[in-house]
Write a protein that holds these residues in place. Structure first.
Motif, PDB file in Angstrom:
ATOM      1  N   VAL A  58      39.172  40.994  47.924  1.00 11.95           N
ATOM      2  CA  VAL A  58      39.591  39.812  47.163  1.00 11.95           C
ATOM      3  C   VAL A  58      38.955  38.550  47.750  1.00 11.95           C
ATOM      4  CG1 VAL A  58      41.579  38.354  46.596  1.00 11.95           C
ATOM      5  CG2 VAL A  58      41.721  40.828  46.300  1.00 11.95           C
ATOM      6  N   GLU A  59      38.892  38.472  49.079  1.00  8.83           N
ATOM      7  CA  GLU A  59      38.295  37.300  49.722  1.00  8.83           C
ATOM      8  C   GLU A  59      36.815  37.165  49.389  1.00  8.83           C
ATOM      9  OE1 GLU A  59      39.074  37.784  53.872  1.00  8.83           O
ATOM     10  OE2 GLU A  59      41.206  37.321  53.662  1.00  8.83           O
ATOM     11  N   LYS A  60      36.109  38.279  49.281  1.00 11.79           N
ATOM     12  CA  LYS A  60      34.675  38.251  49.009  1.00 11.79           C
ATOM     13  C   LYS A  60      34.357  38.061  47.527  1.00 11.79           C
ATOM     14  CE  LYS A  60      33.341  40.996  52.993  1.00 11.79           C
ATOM     15  NZ  LYS A  60      32.697  42.227  53.452  1.00 11.79           N
ATOM     16  N   SER A  61      35.331  38.273  46.682  1.00  9.87           N
ATOM     17  CA  SER A  61      35.114  38.150  45.240  1.00  9.87           C
ATOM     18  C   SER A  61      35.114  36.683  44.822  1.00  9.87           C
ATOM     19  CB  SER A  61      36.215  38.870  44.468  1.00  9.87           C
ATOM     20  OG  SER A  61      36.222  40.227  44.771  1.00  9.87           O
ATOM     21  N   LEU A  62      34.222  36.360  43.906  1.00 12.91           N
ATOM     22  CA  LEU A  62      34.220  35.005  43.357  1.00 12.91           C
ATOM     23  C   LEU A  62      35.399  34.816  42.419  1.00 12.91           C
ATOM     24  CD1 LEU A  62      30.429  34.527  42.610  1.00 12.91           C
ATOM     25  CD2 LEU A  62      31.747  33.615  44.520  1.00 12.91           C
ATOM     26  N   GLU A  63      35.548  35.747  41.501  1.00 16.76           N
ATOM     27  CA  GLU A  63      36.679  35.737  40.579  1.00 16.76           C
ATOM     28  C   GLU A  63      37.268  37.143  40.540  1.00 16.76           C
ATOM     29  OE1 GLU A  63      35.921  34.200  36.693  1.00 16.76           O
ATOM     30  OE2 GLU A  63      34.622  32.626  37.458  1.00 16.76           O
ATOM     31  N   PRO A  64      38.240  37.419  41.402  1.00 19.30           N
ATOM     32  CA  PRO A  64      38.808  38.773  41.406  1.00 19.30           C
ATOM     33  C   PRO A  64      39.520  39.072  40.085  1.00 19.30           C
ATOM     34  CG  PRO A  64      40.000  37.341  42.913  1.00 19.30           C
ATOM     35  CD  PRO A  64      38.851  36.558  42.382  1.00 19.30           C
ATOM     36  N   SER A  65      39.305  40.271  39.602  1.00 19.06           N
ATOM     37  CA  SER A  65      39.932  40.660  38.341  1.00 19.06           C
ATOM     38  C   SER A  65      41.424  40.913  38.549  1.00 19.06           C
ATOM     39  CB  SER A  65      39.265  41.927  37.800  1.00 19.06           C
ATOM     40  OG  SER A  65      39.549  43.021  38.646  1.00 19.06           O
ATOM     41  N   ALA A  66      42.120  41.003  37.456  1.00 19.89           N
ATOM     42  CA  ALA A  66      43.563  41.250  37.510  1.00 19.89           C
ATOM     43  C   ALA A  66      43.846  42.611  38.137  1.00 19.89           C
ATOM     44  CB  ALA A  66      44.155  41.174  36.110  1.00 19.89           C
ATOM     45  N   GLU A  67      42.972  43.568  37.869  1.00 21.60           N
ATOM     46  CA  GLU A  67      43.163  44.910  38.421  1.00 21.60           C
ATOM     47  C   GLU A  67      43.039  44.906  39.948  1.00 21.60           C
ATOM     48  OE1 GLU A  67      41.157  49.337  38.212  1.00 21.60           O
ATOM     49  OE2 GLU A  67      40.753  47.914  36.609  1.00 21.60           O
ATOM     50  N   VAL A  68      42.075  44.166  40.467  1.00 18.13           N
ATOM     51  CA  VAL A  68      41.891  44.083  41.920  1.00 18.13           C
ATOM     52  C   VAL A  68      43.091  43.394  42.564  1.00 18.13           C
ATOM     53  CG1 VAL A  68      40.466  43.085  43.750  1.00 18.13           C
ATOM     54  CG2 VAL A  68      39.380  44.141  41.769  1.00 18.13           C
ATOM     55  N   LEU A  69      43.573  42.343  41.941  1.00 19.73           N
ATOM     56  CA  LEU A  69      44.757  41.653  42.471  1.00 19.73           C
ATOM     57  C   LEU A  69      45.987  42.551  42.425  1.00 19.73           C
ATOM     58  CD1 LEU A  69      44.216  38.115  40.935  1.00 19.73           C
ATOM     59  CD2 LEU A  69      43.871  38.816  43.310  1.00 19.73           C
ATOM     60  N   TYR A  70      46.083  43.344  41.366  1.00 19.06           N
ATOM     61  CA  TYR A  70      47.184  44.296  41.250  1.00 19.06           C
ATOM     62  C   TYR A  70      47.118  45.328  42.377  1.00 19.06           C
ATOM     63  CZ  TYR A  70      49.916  48.213  39.483  1.00 19.06           C
ATOM     64  OH  TYR A  70      50.812  49.242  39.367  1.00 19.06           O
ATOM     65  N   GLU A  71      45.922  45.862  42.632  1.00 23.91           N
ATOM     66  CA  GLU A  71      45.747  46.842  43.706  1.00 23.91           C
ATOM     67  C   GLU A  71      46.107  46.239  45.062  1.00 23.91           C
ATOM     68  OE1 GLU A  71      45.002  50.087  43.595  1.00 23.91           O
ATOM     69  OE2 GLU A  71      44.992  50.025  41.411  1.00 23.91           O
ATOM     70  N   LEU A  72      45.784  44.974  45.260  1.00 23.20           N
ATOM     71  CA  LEU A  72      46.135  44.292  46.506  1.00 23.20           C
ATOM     72  C   LEU A  72      47.651  44.218  46.668  1.00 23.20           C
ATOM     73  CD1 LEU A  72      45.428  42.605  49.032  1.00 23.20           C
ATOM     74  CD2 LEU A  72      45.436  40.596  47.539  1.00 23.20           C
TER      75      LEU A  72
END
Length: 74
Positions: free
Chosen positions: A35-49
């Motif tokens: 998430v830190e390396k992503s420019l715009e993290p998707s909703a799915e990535v945030l959900y996984e976090l």
């Protein structure tokens, strides 16, 4: 006899819980870095976090409740 069996089962469960705790901590840290390396993290990535974080804190609470002595904190 039953007491020895109970003690053995508890020790085995504690070892498995400790392994899961450290695996989940690594997964949570991996998700945070993603998430830190992503420019715009998707909703799915945030959900996984959030899921990884919730699992880690669940295992941590369980370890504290069972009064585990964890000697190899990373």
């Amino acid at each position: 006899m039953g007491f020895l069996r109970k003690k053995t089962l508890r020790r085995e469960f504690d070892e498995k819980l400790t392994e899961q705790l450290f695996k989940q901590k690594e997964e949570w840290n991996r998700q945070k870095k993603l998430v830190e390396k992503s420019l715009e993290p998707s909703a799915e990535v945030l959900y996984e976090l959030k899921v990884a974080e919730a699992k880690y804190f669940f295992y941590l609470r369980e370890a504290k409740q069972r009064n585990l002595k964890i000697s190899r904190w990373k």
